[in-house]
Design a protein around this motif. Structure first.
Motif, PDB file in Angstrom:
ATOM      1  N   UNK A  98      20.198  22.156  59.230  1.00 50.11           N
ATOM      2  CA  UNK A  98      21.559  21.963  59.720  1.00 50.11           C
ATOM      3  C   UNK A  98      21.538  22.096  61.243  1.00 50.11           C
ATOM      4  N   UNK A  99      22.254  21.220  61.925  1.00 43.22           N
ATOM      5  CA  UNK A  99      22.355  21.337  63.393  1.00 43.22           C
ATOM      6  C   UNK A  99      23.843  21.431  63.716  1.00 43.22           C
ATOM      7  N   UNK A 100      24.311  22.639  63.947  1.00 45.14           N
ATOM      8  CA  UNK A 100      25.739  22.887  64.137  1.00 45.14           C
ATOM      9  C   UNK A 100      26.166  22.642  65.581  1.00 45.14           C
ATOM     10  N   UNK A 101      27.392  22.143  65.719  1.00 44.36           N
ATOM     11  CA  UNK A 101      27.926  21.854  67.054  1.00 44.36           C
ATOM     12  C   UNK A 101      27.940  23.085  67.953  1.00 44.36           C
ATOM     13  N   UNK A 102      28.326  24.224  67.383  1.00 47.72           N
ATOM     14  CA  UNK A 102      28.408  25.439  68.197  1.00 47.72           C
ATOM     15  C   UNK A 102      27.028  25.835  68.739  1.00 47.72           C
ATOM     16  N   UNK A 103      26.017  25.741  67.879  1.00 51.06           N
ATOM     17  CA  UNK A 103      24.657  26.102  68.314  1.00 51.06           C
ATOM     18  C   UNK A 103      24.155  25.139  69.382  1.00 51.06           C
ATOM     19  N   UNK A 104      24.445  23.849  69.192  1.00 51.61           N
ATOM     20  CA  UNK A 104      24.018  22.860  70.198  1.00 51.61           C
ATOM     21  C   UNK A 104      24.686  23.149  71.533  1.00 51.61           C
ATOM     22  N   UNK A 105      25.995  23.491  71.467  1.00 49.65           N
ATOM     23  CA  UNK A 105      26.709  23.774  72.715  1.00 49.65           C
ATOM     24  C   UNK A 105      26.048  24.935  73.462  1.00 49.65           C
ATOM     25  N   UNK A 106      25.693  25.992  72.742  1.00 47.42           N
ATOM     26  CA  UNK A 106      25.067  27.146  73.396  1.00 47.42           C
ATOM     27  C   UNK A 106      23.733  26.764  74.030  1.00 47.42           C
ATOM     28  N   UNK A 107      22.921  26.001  73.291  1.00 46.07           N
ATOM     29  CA  UNK A 107      21.614  25.597  73.833  1.00 46.07           C
ATOM     30  C   UNK A 107      21.784  24.677  75.041  1.00 46.07           C
ATOM     31  N   UNK A 108      22.755  23.786  74.954  1.00 43.65           N
ATOM     32  CA  UNK A 108      22.971  22.856  76.076  1.00 43.65           C
ATOM     33  C   UNK A 108      23.492  23.604  77.308  1.00 43.65           C
ATOM     34  N   UNK A 109      24.347  24.601  77.091  1.00 44.79           N
ATOM     35  CA  UNK A 109      24.844  25.396  78.227  1.00 44.79           C
ATOM     36  C   UNK A 109      23.695  26.145  78.876  1.00 44.79           C
ATOM     37  N   UNK A 110      22.809  26.646  78.046  1.00 46.08           N
ATOM     38  CA  UNK A 110      21.658  27.367  78.572  1.00 46.08           C
ATOM     39  C   UNK A 110      20.761  26.436  79.399  1.00 46.08           C
ATOM     40  N   UNK A 111      20.526  25.242  78.865  1.00 45.00           N
ATOM     41  CA  UNK A 111      19.709  24.254  79.588  1.00 45.00           C
ATOM     42  C   UNK A 111      20.396  23.873  80.902  1.00 45.00           C
ATOM     43  N   UNK A 112      21.712  23.675  80.822  1.00 47.06           N
ATOM     44  CA  UNK A 112      22.469  23.300  82.027  1.00 47.06           C
ATOM     45  C   UNK A 112      22.381  24.405  83.086  1.00 47.06           C
ATOM     46  N   UNK A 113      22.365  25.640  82.623  1.00 52.33           N
ATOM     47  CA  UNK A 113      22.251  26.784  83.537  1.00 52.33           C
ATOM     48  C   UNK A 113      20.868  26.790  84.217  1.00 52.33           C
ATOM     49  N   UNK A 114      19.837  26.589  83.411  1.00 51.19           N
ATOM     50  CA  UNK A 114      18.468  26.613  83.954  1.00 51.19           C
ATOM     51  C   UNK A 114      18.265  25.463  84.941  1.00 51.19           C
ATOM     52  N   UNK A 115      18.812  24.312  84.619  1.00 50.88           N
ATOM     53  CA  UNK A 115      18.596  23.113  85.445  1.00 50.88           C
ATOM     54  C   UNK A 115      19.670  22.933  86.525  1.00 50.88           C
ATOM     55  N   UNK A 116      20.690  23.771  86.499  1.00 52.82           N
ATOM     56  CA  UNK A 116      21.772  23.640  87.480  1.00 52.82           C
ATOM     57  C   UNK A 116      22.557  22.342  87.303  1.00 52.82           C
ATOM     58  N   UNK A 117      22.961  22.058  86.053  1.00 51.65           N
ATOM     59  CA  UNK A 117      23.654  20.784  85.779  1.00 51.65           C
ATOM     60  C   UNK A 117      25.172  20.919  85.941  1.00 51.65           C
ATOM     61  N   UNK A 118      25.825  19.762  85.907  1.00 50.61           N
ATOM     62  CA  UNK A 118      27.277  19.670  86.095  1.00 50.61           C
ATOM     63  C   UNK A 118      27.959  19.524  84.732  1.00 50.61           C
ATOM     64  N   UNK A 119      28.924  20.378  84.452  1.00 57.05           N
ATOM     65  CA  UNK A 119      29.588  20.349  83.138  1.00 57.05           C
ATOM     66  C   UNK A 119      31.100  20.164  83.264  1.00 57.05           C
ATOM     67  N   UNK A 120      31.666  19.485  82.269  1.00 56.06           N
ATOM     68  CA  UNK A 120      33.117  19.299  82.175  1.00 56.06           C
ATOM     69  C   UNK A 120      33.559  19.799  80.799  1.00 56.06           C
ATOM     70  N   UNK A 121      34.699  20.482  80.750  1.00 51.41           N
ATOM     71  CA  UNK A 121      35.203  21.028  79.488  1.00 51.41           C
ATOM     72  C   UNK A 121      36.582  20.442  79.180  1.00 51.41           C
ATOM     73  N   UNK A 122      36.624  19.621  78.129  1.00 53.97           N
ATOM     74  CA  UNK A 122      37.871  18.971  77.746  1.00 53.97           C
ATOM     75  C   UNK A 122      38.315  19.478  76.379  1.00 53.97           C
ATOM     76  N   UNK A 123      39.559  19.969  76.300  1.00 50.33           N
ATOM     77  CA  UNK A 123      40.116  20.326  75.001  1.00 50.33           C
ATOM     78  C   UNK A 123      40.382  21.805  74.834  1.00 50.33           C
ATOM     79  N   UNK A 124      40.948  22.118  73.689  1.00 50.63           N
ATOM     80  CA  UNK A 124      41.362  23.492  73.388  1.00 50.63           C
ATOM     81  C   UNK A 124      42.749  23.752  73.952  1.00 50.63           C
ATOM     82  N   UNK A 125      43.315  24.871  73.540  1.00 49.18           N
ATOM     83  CA  UNK A 125      44.634  25.244  74.069  1.00 49.18           C
ATOM     84  C   UNK A 125      44.476  25.602  75.540  1.00 49.18           C
TER      85      UNK A 125
END
Ligand code: UDP
Length: 254
Positions: A98-125
Motif C-alpha cells: 500500500x502506498x498511502x497519500x499521507x506517507x508519500x506527503x511526509x517523504x516528499x516533504x523530507x526530500x524537499x527539505x533536504x534538496x531545498x525545494x519550493x512547495x505550494x499548499x492548496x486546500x484544507x480549511x
C-alpha cells in the motif's frame, strides 16, 4: 492531447501496473517508487501527476466517466487502501504494498527539505492551511514555501492559477478531497512549467494534529478504514462504497 501530456503517458508504460476497474495501479514498493520515479523526476524538474487511490476513488471513476479519464491521465496511481490490495490479490495480481497519500506527503516533504525545494499548499480549511504552513516551516525549515491557499474559495480563479504558476513550485500538495483534487490537477497542470502534483485528501488535517491517524498497529492490520469510521462516523456512507467495490470485484471474478 498536448505533447507534454502524451510524453507523460508514454513514460507511464515503463513500469509494471495492475489494472483494477480500468485503473492502472503501480506495483512497486513506496521506497522504489520514491527513489526510482519521483525523486529523479523532481531532480529533472519533470512534471508529474500522482493519484493515491482508495476504493472510493475507483468507484467514483466507475460512476463518472470524466473522472475515470482524469485518473487515467495521471502519471502514477498508487494503491491507497486495504480494499485495493485485497482486490489485486483476489484477481491473482498481488500488489507489493500500500502506498498511502499521507506517507508519500511526509517523504516528499523530507526530500524537499533536504534538496531545498519550493512547495505550494492548496486546500484544507482556512486555519488548517495556515497551521500547515507554520508546521512545515518548523519541521522542514529548508523548504521554500512559495504560496498557500485554503480550499474554501474559488480554486479555479485564473488569478490564483497565474500566481501559482509564477511561484514555480517544485511540489504542489492539493488537499481538496476526492474527486475535486484530481480534477483540479488534471485541469490546471498544463499551465505549469514544472512540478509534482499530488492529491493528499485530508493529510493537512492529520499533519497539523486536527485529525488523528490510526495507530500503526491498526494500519499494519489493514484496519485504518475501521479506525476512521469509529473516529469520524460521517464517513460510513463512503466506507459503504468500499464494500460495494469489494463486492463487485468478487462478483466479476466468480
Ligand atoms: N476540502 C477543501 N475544500 C472543499 C472541501 C474539502 O479544502 O471544498 C478539504 C477538507 O478541508 C479536507 C480535505 O479537503 O482537508 C478532504 O479530506 P478528506 O479526509 O475527506 O479526504 P478524502 O478522504 O476525500 O481524500
Amino acid at each position: 492531447m498536448t505533447i507534454d501530456k502524451a510524453e507523460r503517458l508514454h513514460e507511464m508504460k515503463h513500469h509494471e501496473t495492475v489494472s483494477i476497474m480500468d485503473i492502472q495501479f503501480i506495483n512497486m514498493t513506496k521506497k522504489d517508487f520514491l527513489h526510482h520515479q519521483l525523486y529523479p523526476r523532481l531532480n529533472r524538474q519533470q512534471k508529474c501527476f500522482v493519484v493515491t487511490a482508495n476504493p472510493e476513488i475507483v468507484m467514483q471513476g466507475r460512476a463518472q466517466r470524466s473522472y475515470k479519464e482524469v485518473l487515467q491521465s495521471a502519471d502514477f496511481v498508487t494503491p491507497d487502501g486495504a480494499g485495493i490490495l485485497l482486490a489485486a490479490k483476489y484477481l491473482k495480481q498481488p500488489l507489493q504494498e500500500r502506498i498511502a497519500g499521507y506517507d508519500l506527503m511526509l517523504d516528499l516533504l523530507n526530500f524537499a527539505h533536504v534538496q531545498g525545494l519550493r512547495c505550494y499548499f492548496l486546500g484544507g480549511k482556512d486555519y488548517i492551511n495556515e497551521k500547515m504552513v507554520l508546521e512545515v516551516e518548523k519541521q522542514f525549515p529548508n523548504i521554500t514555501i512559495v504560496g498557500h491557499q485554503h480550499g474554501y474559495t474559488d480554486i479555479n480563479d485564473p488569478m490564483l492559477i497565474d500566481d501559482m504558476r509564477k511561484a514555480a513550485p517544485d511540489l504542489v500538495f492539493v488537499a481538496l478531497g476526492m474527486p475535486r483534487q484530481e480534477q483540479w490537477i488534471a485541469h490546471h497542470i498544463d499551465a505549469f512549467q514544472k512540478g509534482l502534483f499530488i492529491g493528499v485528501g485530508g493529510s493537512f488535517d492529520t499533519f497539523v494534529g486536527e485529525v488523528k491517524r490510526a495507530p500503526q498497529k491498526w494500519i499494519n492490520l489493514n484496519l485504518e478504514w475501521l479506525y476512521r469510521i469509529i473516529k469520524q462516523p460521517f464517513r460510513i456512507k463512503r466506507i459503504g462504497k468500499a464494500f460495494e467495490f469489494i463486492f463487485r470485484i468478487l462478483l466479476k471474478k466468480s
